[in-house]
Design an enzyme around this catalytic site. Structure first.
Site, PDB file in Angstrom:
ATOM      1  N   CYS A  57       0.820  -1.221   0.000  1.00 55.23           N
ATOM      2  CA  CYS A  57       0.000   0.000   0.000  1.00 55.23           C
ATOM      3  C   CYS A  57       0.856   1.274   0.000  1.00 55.23           C
ATOM      4  CB  CYS A  57      -0.891  -0.029   1.245  1.00 55.23           C
ATOM      5  SG  CYS A  57      -1.713   1.535   1.587  1.00 55.23           S
ATOM      6  N   TYR A 191      -5.022   5.678  -9.159  1.00 51.03           N
ATOM      7  CA  TYR A 191      -6.206   4.900  -8.757  1.00 51.03           C
ATOM      8  C   TYR A 191      -7.438   5.350  -9.544  1.00 51.03           C
ATOM      9  CZ  TYR A 191      -3.779   2.678  -4.862  1.00 51.03           C
ATOM     10  OH  TYR A 191      -2.921   1.904  -4.114  1.00 51.03           O
TER      11      TYR A 191
HETATM   12  N1  LIG Z   1      -6.557   7.948   3.398  1.00 57.01           N
HETATM   13  C1  LIG Z   1      -5.950   6.744   3.688  1.00 57.01           C
HETATM   14  C2  LIG Z   1      -6.070   5.774   2.540  1.00 57.01           C
HETATM   15  C3  LIG Z   1      -5.549   4.421   2.868  1.00 57.01           C
HETATM   16  C4  LIG Z   1      -5.997   3.369   1.860  1.00 57.01           C
HETATM   17  O1  LIG Z   1      -6.835   3.640   0.971  1.00 57.01           O
HETATM   18  N2  LIG Z   1      -5.450   2.149   1.994  1.00 57.01           N
HETATM   19  C5  LIG Z   1      -5.848   1.047   1.134  1.00 57.01           C
HETATM   20  C6  LIG Z   1      -4.663   0.208   0.708  1.00 57.01           C
HETATM   21  S1  LIG Z   1      -3.653   0.960  -0.481  1.00 57.01           S
HETATM   22  C7  LIG Z   1      -6.735   0.089   1.890  1.00 57.01           C
HETATM   23  O2  LIG Z   1      -6.413  -0.301   2.996  1.00 57.01           O
HETATM   24  N3  LIG Z   1      -7.849  -0.319   1.279  1.00 57.01           N
HETATM   25  C8  LIG Z   1      -8.728  -1.290   1.831  1.00 57.01           C
HETATM   26  C9  LIG Z   1     -10.154  -1.048   1.413  1.00 57.01           C
HETATM   27  O3  LIG Z   1     -10.432   0.016   0.858  1.00 57.01           O
HETATM   28  O4  LIG Z   1     -10.972  -1.920   1.671  1.00 57.01           O
HETATM   29  C10 LIG Z   1      -4.508   7.044   4.031  1.00 57.01           C
HETATM   30  O5  LIG Z   1      -3.820   7.725   3.259  1.00 57.01           O
HETATM   31  O6  LIG Z   1      -4.081   6.624   5.100  1.00 57.01           O
END
Ligand SMILES: N[C@@H](CCC(=O)N[C@@H](CS)C(=O)NCC(=O)O)C(=O)O
Length: 320
Positions: A57, A191
């Site tokens: 990530c 994305y």
């Molecule tokens: N705003 C968050 C975004 C984090 C994020 O989108 N992480 C993704 C992985 S790249 C995630 O865990 N996605 C799981 C999901 O959306 O179910 C940050 O920057 O900390």
């Protein structure tokens, strides 16, 4: 940013775009901070904070880089989830190389930690997640804010050589300004291009992404780093997208109007300087987790889950 995801897609599943074909990242819900101010709810402490990440990530990667740059590895413990994310989200799978169990909450999945802290939680179960072991609370799940307070608020606990602020007062307006368009067009732009489900949504984002890469290319032709000649938060935030660009985003997210190594010599120089010269960048980058996560987890983008062979080298040495 809109939080209006379709209900069924809000907490479950891997279909990320809204009905209009556009992908919109949700707003993070845990927004506390470690603070050295007297009486703070989350004060700096040696054996108290724990970080959950995926090495795939890019948002978690910002925090891993900061943790290492600031010499916080012994003070903030770490667990790493499996690179494979299924429709119930991230899970712990210590059998997989580079992964760990959850040593703090003993959870099988990240979602359990969110629910343990807040049974009513209705957002996505994202990493990074910074957890307070003493109070059993989530400090923050917003990487942009986690790195900010790690820059300064733990300084009383670490040797002086680590007292470097990567968001120094006098550079803040400039850092804020580049962060804004780099976040919208590049960090999130890959994305928005890759998760688009209409041609219009894809076109709207992919051209803007490359326009902004051209803008970065120009800046890095004139300066060593994004904001002048010192390493700042702006570089940390951009690095995690650029290091994934050629191995993943070019093909998997259809960001193929160019490659960093062939079309962006100044960005390529900057990327390799960070990666090869500063261990915090190289040691926190795991190309196996990165490639496998995107290409095997995103079934809509890659239904047969075949991991692409190229590029021949994930990152080139400095002399090539
Ligand atoms: N705003 C968050 C975004 C984090 C994020 O989108 N992480 C993704 C992985 S790249 C995630 O865990 N996605 C799981 C999901 O959306 O179910 C940050 O920057 O900390």
């Amino acid at each position: 940013m809109s939080t209006e995801t379709q209900p069924a897609e809000k907490t479950k599943g891997l279909g990320f775009a809204n009905k209009d074909g556009h992908y919109r990242r949700q707003v993070s819900q845990f927004r506390n901070a470690i603070s050295s101010k007297p009486g703070a709810e989350f004060p700096p402490d040696k054996d108290r904070y724990h970080l959950y990440v995926s090495l795939a990530c890019p948002w978690a990667h910002r925090v891993l880089i900061t943790r290492k740059l600031k010499g916080l590895e012994d003070l903030i413990t770490l667990n790493v989830v499996d690179w494979y994310m299924d429709e119930d989200g991230w899970k712990f799978n210590p059998e997989v190389p580079g992964c760990t169990p959850d040593t703090v909450n003993n959870a099988e999945r990240i979602r359990e930690i969110y629910f343990k802290v807040n049974p009513e939680y209705d957002g996505r179960f994202t990493v990074p997640l910074l957890f307070d072991k003493k109070q059993g609370k989530i400090v923050s799940n917003e990487s942009a804010e986690i790195i900010r307070f790690l820059f300064t608020e733990m300084d009383s606990l670490i040797p002086e050589k680590y007292h470097v602020d990567y968001y120094p007062e006098k550079l803040r307006p400039e850092i804020d300004a580049v962060n804004e368009w780099i976040y919208n067009d590049i960090n999130n732009g890959v994305y928005k291009s890759g998760f688009a489900t209409t041609q219009e949504a894809y076109d709207q984002n992919v051209y803007q992404l490359f326009k902004s890469l051209d803008r970065v290319e120009k800046i890095l032709g004139e300066h060593k780093y994004l904001v002048g000649d010192t390493l700042t938060e702006a570089d940390i935030r951009l690095f995690t997208t650029i290091v994934r660009f050629d191995p993943v985003y070019v093909m998997h997210f259809k960001c193929n109007l160019g490659m960093i190594r062939h079309d962006y010599p100044n960005i390529h120089r900057w990327l390799r300087d960070l990666y090869w010269d500063i261990p915090a960048f190289k040691d926190t980058t795991n190309f196996e987790h990165i490639k496998k996560h995107y290409m095997i987890s995103h079934l809509k983008q890659n239904p047969y889950q075949i991991v692409a062979a190229g590029p021949k080298e994930n990152i080139l040495p400095k002399d090539k």
